[in-house]
Design an enzyme around this catalytic site. Structure first.
Site, PDB file in Angstrom:
ATOM      1  N   SER A 112       0.797  -1.225   0.000  1.00 42.36           N
ATOM      2  CA  SER A 112       0.000   0.000   0.000  1.00 42.36           C
ATOM      3  C   SER A 112       0.828   1.272   0.000  1.00 42.36           C
ATOM      4  O   SER A 112       0.307   2.349  -0.293  1.00 42.36           O
ATOM      5  CB  SER A 112      -0.943   0.015   1.218  1.00 42.36           C
TER       6      SER A 112
ATOM      7  N   LYS B  41       0.845   4.604   6.868  1.00 48.74           N
ATOM      8  CA  LYS B  41       0.317   5.396   5.751  1.00 48.74           C
ATOM      9  C   LYS B  41       0.945   6.789   5.811  1.00 48.74           C
ATOM     10  O   LYS B  41       1.642   7.149   6.756  1.00 48.74           O
ATOM     11  CB  LYS B  41      -1.212   5.533   5.838  1.00 48.74           C
TER      12      LYS B  41
END
Length: 280
Positions: free
Chosen positions: A43, A120
């Site tokens: 990701s 993230k």
């Protein structure tokens, strides 16, 4: 009791004490200073690759219940959550010696529902309006600056312990073929520039509603935009949603080393170009 028995008992006791103090010191170090983190998914490509190993700086944002480590040893049935140890600190969304994160920081945080550790990039601060339009990030109704940076290529092969194949813009690609993704440089309003990947146009999360980040919360997105479950997905066991300040664990600053194999112990698969690589 013989001298030999007494000597053996003393040796055992010294070993127990040594292990106890070693575990205590390691626990304090991991709780207060740095936490090891191994990248399990794609990701955050190409900023972070599957198999990157890094230490999370826990001093960056101060301390909360999330600073305590999860202890999970499935083989022995051990599943101790940070809230089981430091739950008395949970619930007020504050931090001890707290310091606000900056837009563009790569952050490890505790998922608000599943309590798993995620990594993230922080794109939305409290009060910000965040929206995706046609694959472009809009902050407070203004599109961020995007520049083309040439294709990102990798081999179409199983990656990491889960053995998942990467998604490719040029799919279908056979195993061992060249997998291509579009790469761009995104510059956030505070000047932080970072690489991001785009796999396919018109993905579900390329166009979203407008989100307003509430006070005491943050909006996170993965750099591999078409392959990231992040704050664009409402908070469930599936999506991340808005992340409370107290759920931040720390900032990721540098990759220590990286393994392209199924385990970080397979030293012959280590990526020589990623030793001590700074995280942009």
């Amino acid at each position: 009791m013989s001298e030999e028995s007494q000597g053996f008992g003393a040796a055992i006791w010294e070993t127990v004490k040594t292990i106890f103090w070693a575990l205590l010191i390691a626990g304090v170090f991991r709780t207060l200073f740095f936490q090891p983190f191994w990248i399990p998914s794609s990701s955050m490509k190409d900023t972070l690759l599957i198999g990157d190993f890094l230490f999370v700086n826990k001093m960056s944002y101060g301390y909360s219940y999330a600073s305590c480590p999860n202890i999970k040893i499935a083989r022995f049935g051990v599943d101790i959550d940070a809230s089981d140890i430091c739950g008395f600190l949970d619930g007020d969304n504050t931090r001890l010696f707290g310091s606000e994160p900056k837009q563009g920081d790569v952050v490890v945080f505790r998922h608000p529902v599943t309590h798993q550790d995620y990594i993230k990039r922080l794109v939305g601060l409290p009060g910000d309006k965040v929206q995706m339009k046609g694959g472009v990030l809009y902050l407070n109704d203004e599109p961020v600056k995007i520049e083309e940076a040439g294709p990102f290529t990798e081999v179409k092969e199983p990656q990491g312990p889960e053995g998942r194949f990467p998604r490719c813009t040029n799919d279908p690609v056979g195993e061992d073929g060249v997998c291509v993704k579009q790469r761009q440089i995104e510059t956030l309003p505070n000047g932080v520039a970072h690489s991001m990947l785009n796999i396919q146009p018109n993905e579900d999360l390329d166009d979203t509603k407008a989100f307003t980040v509430p006070e005491g919360h943050f909006f996170f997105m993965g750099d591999n935009r078409d392959n990231s479950l992040d704050s664009r997905v409402l908070q469930t066991s599936f999506g991340v949603g808005m992340v409370p300040f107290e759920n931040l664990i720390g900032r990721a600053d540098r990759v220590m080393f990286s393994s392209a194999g199924r385990s970080m112990l397979f030293f012959w698969t280590w990526r020589s170009d990623r030793f001590f690589k700074a995280i942009d």
